[in-house]
Design an enzyme around this catalytic site. Structure first.
Site, PDB file in Angstrom:
ATOM      1  N   GLY A  98       0.819  -1.217   0.000  1.00 25.08           N
ATOM      2  CA  GLY A  98       0.000   0.000   0.000  1.00 25.08           C
ATOM      3  C   GLY A  98       0.847   1.257   0.000  1.00 25.08           C
ATOM      4  O   GLY A  98       0.713   2.120  -0.862  1.00 25.08           O
ATOM      5  N   GLY A  99       1.765   1.362   0.940  1.00 27.76           N
ATOM      6  CA  GLY A  99       2.643   2.529   1.014  1.00 27.76           C
ATOM      7  C   GLY A  99       3.781   2.457   0.015  1.00 27.76           C
ATOM      8  O   GLY A  99       4.087   3.439  -0.660  1.00 27.76           O
ATOM      9  N   TYR A 103      13.740  11.053  -1.054  1.00 32.74           N
ATOM     10  CA  TYR A 103      12.839   9.963  -1.465  1.00 32.74           C
ATOM     11  C   TYR A 103      11.658   9.924  -0.515  1.00 32.74           C
ATOM     12  O   TYR A 103      11.834   9.726   0.683  1.00 32.74           O
ATOM     13  CB  TYR A 103      13.620   8.647  -1.437  1.00 32.74           C
ATOM     14  CG  TYR A 103      12.835   7.395  -1.764  1.00 32.74           C
ATOM     15  CD1 TYR A 103      11.751   7.405  -2.639  1.00 32.74           C
ATOM     16  CD2 TYR A 103      13.212   6.176  -1.206  1.00 32.74           C
ATOM     17  CE1 TYR A 103      11.061   6.239  -2.939  1.00 32.74           C
ATOM     18  CE2 TYR A 103      12.534   4.996  -1.502  1.00 32.74           C
ATOM     19  CZ  TYR A 103      11.446   5.045  -2.368  1.00 32.74           C
ATOM     20  OH  TYR A 103      10.770   3.886  -2.660  1.00 32.74           O
ATOM     21  N   TYR A 156      11.294   7.338   2.141  1.00 34.11           N
ATOM     22  CA  TYR A 156      12.145   7.483   3.334  1.00 34.11           C
ATOM     23  C   TYR A 156      11.699   8.776   4.029  1.00 34.11           C
ATOM     24  O   TYR A 156      12.456   9.735   4.163  1.00 34.11           O
ATOM     25  CB  TYR A 156      13.624   7.537   2.952  1.00 34.11           C
ATOM     26  CG  TYR A 156      14.167   6.252   2.324  1.00 34.11           C
ATOM     27  CD1 TYR A 156      13.657   4.999   2.675  1.00 34.11           C
ATOM     28  CD2 TYR A 156      15.210   6.293   1.404  1.00 34.11           C
ATOM     29  CE1 TYR A 156      14.161   3.837   2.111  1.00 34.11           C
ATOM     30  CE2 TYR A 156      15.727   5.132   0.839  1.00 34.11           C
ATOM     31  CZ  TYR A 156      15.195   3.908   1.195  1.00 34.11           C
ATOM     32  OH  TYR A 156      15.712   2.749   0.648  1.00 34.11           O
TER      33      TYR A 156
END
Ligand SMILES: Cc1cc2nc3c(=O)[nH]c(=O)nc-3n(C[C@H](O)[C@H](O)[C@H](O)COP(=O)(O)OP(=O)(O)OC[C@H]3O[C@@H](n4cnc5c(N)ncnc54)[C@H](O)[C@@H]3O)c2cc1C
Ligand SMILES: *[C@@H]1O[C@H](CO)[C@@H](O)[C@H](O)[C@H]1NC(C)=O
Ligand SMILES: *[C@@H]1O[C@H](CO)[C@@H](O)[C@H](O)[C@H]1NC(C)=O
Ligand SMILES: *[C@@H]1O[C@H](CO)[C@@H](O)[C@H](O)[C@H]1NC(C)=O
Ligand SMILES: *[C@@H]1O[C@H](CO)[C@@H](O)[C@H](O)[C@H]1NC(C)=O
Ligand SMILES: *[C@@H]1O[C@H](CO)[C@@H](O)[C@H](O)[C@H]1NC(C)=O
Ligand SMILES: *[C@@H]1O[C@H](CO)[C@@H](O)[C@H](O)[C@H]1NC(C)=O
Ligand SMILES: *[C@@H]1O[C@H](CO)[C@@H](O)[C@H](O)[C@H]1NC(C)=O
Ligand SMILES: *[C@@H]1O[C@H](CO)[C@@H](O)[C@H](O)[C@H]1NC(C)=O
Length: 538
Positions: free
Chosen positions: A183-184, A476, A479
């Protein structure tokens, strides 16, 4: 263990207000009861849904909440907790939760694998409910057509396992840690050891099912091109709840080759790291040469420390060809046949996850992980870092305990150079040599220890500034780092505020993400500290 807060009997409520952290005022208690009632009443299948709802007074509440928490910084006695956790088994449960959250002005947090670096899938500073997709995790692999439908609550380990069950020459290019949720991960990009050959996980998405702010279940056609673009790297949680993804699978040889070799400073480590920067992003795209850096205790001299560079590689082919490529491009590393092992792609998944080869593949289905205290950051590098700067970096490693700090250099190039920056919201493509992932981990539970290690990480990040991408200093999104900035506490945030982090994650794609957000969620219902803003107040 966290204290049970929201027992709604009034004396207990006062007790909890006095002695532990709670969001509930009397007015809110009433409000919260109404919300719970709404959930059970508005469901098409009320009785089955009520068994999937965990209120704070439920004896399983803490274990359900903690199960997917990976960063122990967000699992302390002072961490705000959700009023309710819902664990849908059906789309209608997601639709009901969105409907009731809008009526009763509750914020929702959406959780799949729970790996968010800043805990945004399970922590909020206002009263909130978690939609935890742990029960929606079926995976349907179509080996003939080389596609798969994957429900959002699945982990990448489960996905890899289901692919390998059907075929030994199909694979999927996503992350390394098997418990990461799709999902993430897919919604923010998602990369692993095949990024230079096939691109990101998000680059493979060909359809998706999403529940929008009005509770509609949309697919690629009905959501339209803009929204379908936004959820493939722009962070899906700003736009709706992903129920499932459809992806293309990729073809790999039945035998691949892996190696890991370690080189310390005494073994020409600095020179090798320097050279790596010009080799790894340019070498054949079938070869992924990743680099892990950390301080270790010297094995040669008691009490002395050194830096260890660990070159970890996947080659989509056999040993002989790999040795030819290494000899041509990186003879200094001195790779010999004995360093290399041939195996299937699925075994390489265990290898890179540090799971012994003797383990059964079933371990990929194990979702139980451990929560550790950590702080992470990221950078993109466009020009080789000079040797003297690397030497300064090693000195900074020694300010923390050996092995507490780790940097991962992940090379770009290959297909990443060919995908246009605007193809998906993930903009870090041509022109990048590699990504740096920084992490510091610690064991002490007290807040002052956290502060100490987080400050260390910020200093390290400042040190690296001259050597990494500029204007913006890119990062990113997967992160996630709230040091880069966050939205205002209220419903709306300004462009100025959001662009601090937004331009770093999305460069020139940030403005299009805002445009999509204003079309699909103008009231900014789906929001968190780094969600795409819908209104620009200048
Ligand atoms: C140990 C570890 C290893 C990692 N390794 C890699 C790696 O190799 N490569 C890489 O690219 N990244 C890696 N990551 C980062 C990882 O990709 C991100 O943390 C990712 O967002 C995690 O997804 P999740 O579903 O597990 O997390 P969650 O915490 O559940 O979600 C992360 C974000 O996505 C949102 N979200 C989750 N599910 C949905 C949904 N169904 N619909 C809408 N929004 C949703 C959440 O609300 C939150 O904002 C790693 C992280 C950790 C902790
Ligand atoms: C209602 O719940 C029952 C029992 O969990 C389930 O078998 C059925 O499929 C559900 N129906 C709908 C429409 O969700
Ligand atoms: C806790 O919640 C679960 C899920 O809704 C439910 O099945 C269980 O009966 C509840 N337990 C108690 C003690 O209320
Ligand atoms: C928990 O709280 C809900 C809502 O106030 C209430 O209906 C329920 O009976 C409580 N359950 C337990 C086990 O105390
Ligand atoms: C492959 O796709 C075709 C066309 O969509 C479909 O008819 C076929 O059933 C699929 N194959 C399998 C094994 O599902
Ligand atoms: C490299 O070092 C790591 C520890 O940092 C160790 O676990 C691993 O076994 C070493 N690998 C080789 C091939 O020596
Ligand atoms: C380090 O590099 C030098 C020069 O390239 C070489 O002669 C020497 O053998 C290397 N040392 C080690 C330990 O690999
Ligand atoms: C390094 O050595 C010190 C003692 O010199 C020891 O306390 C520490 O645990 C060691 N660290 C690691 C990671 O091996
Ligand atoms: C699953 O992983 C956890 C944590 O790594 C471990 O403690 C547990 O024993 C594993 N369970 C199984 C069934 O392998």
């Amino acid at each position: 263990m966290k204290s049970p807060t929201a027992n709604l009997a009034i004396p207990l409520l006062f007790f909890s207000l006095l002695f532990s952290f709670s969001w509930l005022t009397l007015a809110e208690t009433h409000h919260y009861d109404n919300f719970l009632q709404c959930l059970t009443l508005h469901s098409g299948n009320a009785s089955s849904f009520s068994k999937l709802i965990y209120a704070q007074n439920n004896s399983s509440y803490s274990s359900v909440l903690d199960f997917s928490i990976r960063n122990a910084r967000f699992s302390t006695p002072t961490t705000p907790e959700p009023l309710v956790i819902v664990t849908p088994t059906h789309v209608s449960h997601i639709q009901t939760t969105i409907k009731c959250s809008r009526i009763h002005d509750m914020q929702i947090r959406i959780r799949s694998g729970g790996h968010d670096y800043e805990g945004l899938s399970y922590v909020s500073q206002v009263p909130f409910v978690i939609i935890d997709l742990i029960n929606l995790r079926s995976i349907d692999v179509d080996a003939e057509n080389k596609t798969a439908w994957i429900q959002a609550g699945a982990t990448i380990g489960e996905l890899y396992y289901r692919i390998a069950e059907k075929s030994s020459t199909l694979a999927f290019p996503a992350g390394v840690c098997p418990t990461v949720g799709v999902g993430g991960h897919f919604g923010g990009g998602g990369y692993g050891m095949m990024m230079r050959k096939f691109g990101l996980a998000a680059d493979q998405i060909i359809d998706a099912h999403l529940v929008d702010v009005d509770g509609r279940l949309l697919d690629r056609n009905s959501m339209g091109a803009d929204l379908f673009w936004a959820i493939r790297g722009g962070g899906a949680a700003s736009f709706g709840v992903i129920v499932s993804w459809k992806v293309k699978l990729v073809s790999v040889p039945s035998t691949v080759t892996v190696f890991t070799v370690n080189r310390t400073l005494e073994e020409n480590g600095t020179m090798l790291v320097h050279k790596w920067q010009s080799v790894a992003p340019k070498i054949h795209e079938d070869l992924y040469l990743r680099l892990f850096l950390k301080a270790v205790n010297s094995s040669q001299q008691e009490g002395k420390r050194t830096t260890q560079a660990s070159f970890t590689s996947l080659f989509l082919g056999r040993i002989d060809q790999l040795l030819v490529l290494m000899q041509e491009s990186f003879p200094e590393l001195g790779i010999v046949k004995e360093d290399c092992t041939e195996m299937s792609w699925i075994q390489s998944i265990l290898y890179f996850a540090d799971i012994p080869q003797s383990e059964s593949l079933d371990i990929l289905l194990n979702r139980t992980g451990t929560a550790v205290f950590f702080k992470g950051k990221s950078d993109y590098v466009k020009e080789s870092i000079p040797e003297t700067a690397l030497e300064g970096l090693w000195q900074r490693f020694y300010e923390e305990e050996p092995e507490a700090v780790q940097l991962i250099f992940s090379p770009y190039g290959g297909i990443m150079d060919e995908i246009p920056e605007s193809e998906t919201p993930y903009p870090h493509r041509a022109g990048n040599l590699f990504n740096i992932h920084y992490v510091v981990v610690w064991e002490e539970e007290d807040a002052s220890a956290s502060q100490k290690h987080i400050s260390y990480m910020r200093r390290l990040y400042r040190y690296m500034e001259p050597y990494v991408s500029k204007s913006p200093r890119s990062a990113y999104m997967n992160y996630r780092d709230l040091d880069l900035g966050s939205n205002n506490k209220g419903r709306y945030t300004s462009y100025r505020q959001a662009s601090k982090w937004g331009l770093k994650y999305f460069n020139n794609n940030f403005n299009r993400l805002i445009h999509v957000k204003r079309m699909v969620d103008p009231q900014n219902f789906f929001r968190h500290e780094q969600s795409i803003p819908s209104l620009l107040l200048g």
